[in-house]
Write a protein that holds these residues in place. Sequence first.
Motif, PDB file in Angstrom:
ATOM      1  N   ARG A 198       0.828  -1.213   0.000  1.00  0.00           N
ATOM      2  CA  ARG A 198       0.000   0.000   0.000  1.00  0.00           C
ATOM      3  C   ARG A 198       0.865   1.267   0.000  1.00  0.00           C
ATOM      4  O   ARG A 198       0.537   2.247  -0.693  1.00  0.00           O
ATOM      5  CB  ARG A 198      -0.935   0.003   1.207  1.00  0.00           C
ATOM      6  N   GLU A 199       1.939   1.249   0.756  1.00  0.00           N
ATOM      7  CA  GLU A 199       2.820   2.425   0.805  1.00  0.00           C
ATOM      8  C   GLU A 199       3.475   2.693  -0.554  1.00  0.00           C
ATOM      9  O   GLU A 199       3.548   3.845  -1.009  1.00  0.00           O
ATOM     10  CB  GLU A 199       3.883   2.221   1.876  1.00  0.00           C
ATOM     11  N   ILE A 200       3.931   1.633  -1.201  1.00  0.00           N
ATOM     12  CA  ILE A 200       4.545   1.796  -2.528  1.00  0.00           C
ATOM     13  C   ILE A 200       3.512   2.276  -3.543  1.00  0.00           C
ATOM     14  O   ILE A 200       3.795   3.140  -4.392  1.00  0.00           O
ATOM     15  CB  ILE A 200       5.204   0.480  -2.992  1.00  0.00           C
ATOM     16  N   GLU A 201       2.307   1.732  -3.455  1.00  0.00           N
ATOM     17  CA  GLU A 201       1.235   2.167  -4.370  1.00  0.00           C
ATOM     18  C   GLU A 201       0.961   3.663  -4.208  1.00  0.00           C
ATOM     19  O   GLU A 201       0.802   4.381  -5.206  1.00  0.00           O
ATOM     20  CB  GLU A 201      -0.043   1.365  -4.091  1.00  0.00           C
ATOM     21  N   GLU A 202       0.902   4.123  -2.979  1.00  0.00           N
ATOM     22  CA  GLU A 202       0.645   5.544  -2.725  1.00  0.00           C
ATOM     23  C   GLU A 202       1.727   6.420  -3.348  1.00  0.00           C
ATOM     24  O   GLU A 202       1.444   7.458  -3.951  1.00  0.00           O
ATOM     25  CB  GLU A 202       0.575   5.808  -1.222  1.00  0.00           C
ATOM     26  N   ALA A 203       2.988   6.008  -3.188  1.00  0.00           N
ATOM     27  CA  ALA A 203       4.091   6.792  -3.730  1.00  0.00           C
ATOM     28  C   ALA A 203       4.070   6.805  -5.260  1.00  0.00           C
ATOM     29  O   ALA A 203       4.309   7.847  -5.888  1.00  0.00           O
ATOM     30  CB  ALA A 203       5.418   6.233  -3.218  1.00  0.00           C
ATOM     31  N   LEU A 204       3.773   5.663  -5.870  1.00  0.00           N
ATOM     32  CA  LEU A 204       3.734   5.593  -7.330  1.00  0.00           C
ATOM     33  C   LEU A 204       2.598   6.444  -7.892  1.00  0.00           C
ATOM     34  O   LEU A 204       2.777   7.164  -8.891  1.00  0.00           O
ATOM     35  CB  LEU A 204       3.575   4.139  -7.779  1.00  0.00           C
ATOM     36  N   VAL A 205       1.438   6.380  -7.264  1.00  0.00           N
ATOM     37  CA  VAL A 205       0.278   7.139  -7.748  1.00  0.00           C
ATOM     38  C   VAL A 205       0.513   8.642  -7.603  1.00  0.00           C
ATOM     39  O   VAL A 205       0.108   9.433  -8.467  1.00  0.00           O
ATOM     40  CB  VAL A 205      -0.996   6.707  -6.987  1.00  0.00           C
ATOM     41  N   SER A 206       1.179   9.043  -6.524  1.00  0.00           N
ATOM     42  CA  SER A 206       1.397  10.469  -6.286  1.00  0.00           C
ATOM     43  C   SER A 206       2.503  11.046  -7.166  1.00  0.00           C
ATOM     44  O   SER A 206       2.686  12.268  -7.216  1.00  0.00           O
ATOM     45  CB  SER A 206       1.751  10.703  -4.814  1.00  0.00           C
ATOM     46  N   GLY A 207       3.246  10.195  -7.841  1.00  0.00           N
ATOM     47  CA  GLY A 207       4.312  10.670  -8.733  1.00  0.00           C
ATOM     48  C   GLY A 207       5.637  10.920  -8.054  1.00  0.00           C
ATOM     49  O   GLY A 207       6.539  11.526  -8.634  1.00  0.00           O
TER      50      GLY A 207
END
Length: 249
Positions: free
Chosen positions: A91-100
Amino acid sequence: MHEIFINYRTSGGKALAYMCHGLLTERFGEDTVFLAKVSIDKGADFTEALLRGARHSRVLLALIDEHWLDSPDQKVPGRRALDNPNDWVRREIEEALVSGGLVVPVFVGRRVEQLDRRRLPASLAELAECQYARVSMDTMAADLTRLGDGLVRRIPALAALDRHTADQKSETSQDATVRTDRQSGGIANVGGSVGTFVNEANAPFHTGRGDINEGPRITGDGTNYVAGDNHGGIRQGFGARTPRGGESQ
């Protein structure tokens, strides 16, 4: 918000995460690096804090050891943790990827191979295309120094917080300072009211105006040199004395 977010799996990655946190905060400052156990206030909603931290950090470091990819899900036997949509690492990695934000896979040790997007959940497939860094436990300080150098080049906000750069500028400034209280040999102009400074002069000189006269350079035995007025002559005796009349040697 924090500039650097450290993402790790508790089983196997906790010690390394704390080591990274210590070395990076030493370089960039205490409030710059997010580590869950250190950065979340007691009593705060850790769910919101984790997601917000990963979303707003400029860079996320994903610590990946040789067991990371196939680490088992503790709740569902036979399933990988990464295949669980509620897995916190995921979830943490997903958040970082989505936020750019900048996401850097950090491979721990030499056995970790480059990620294969086909073995990652679709939401993390992009992670396989991110340029990775590699660190080893026995060279951790040097490896993280190189990683920090790379982050400084990519992220201007980190460059402004970089204590290494400030220390290097300070050392360069000190090295460039000219000491005027020490002079070895020769003639130099010293600031202030001292005037001309002379040390270890090995020849005649003067520092005013007009000509300078230097006597002839004389070497060898039996030579006389007279400077100025001479009244009364000069005598010199040395070597074997010439016998006076009738005396024999």
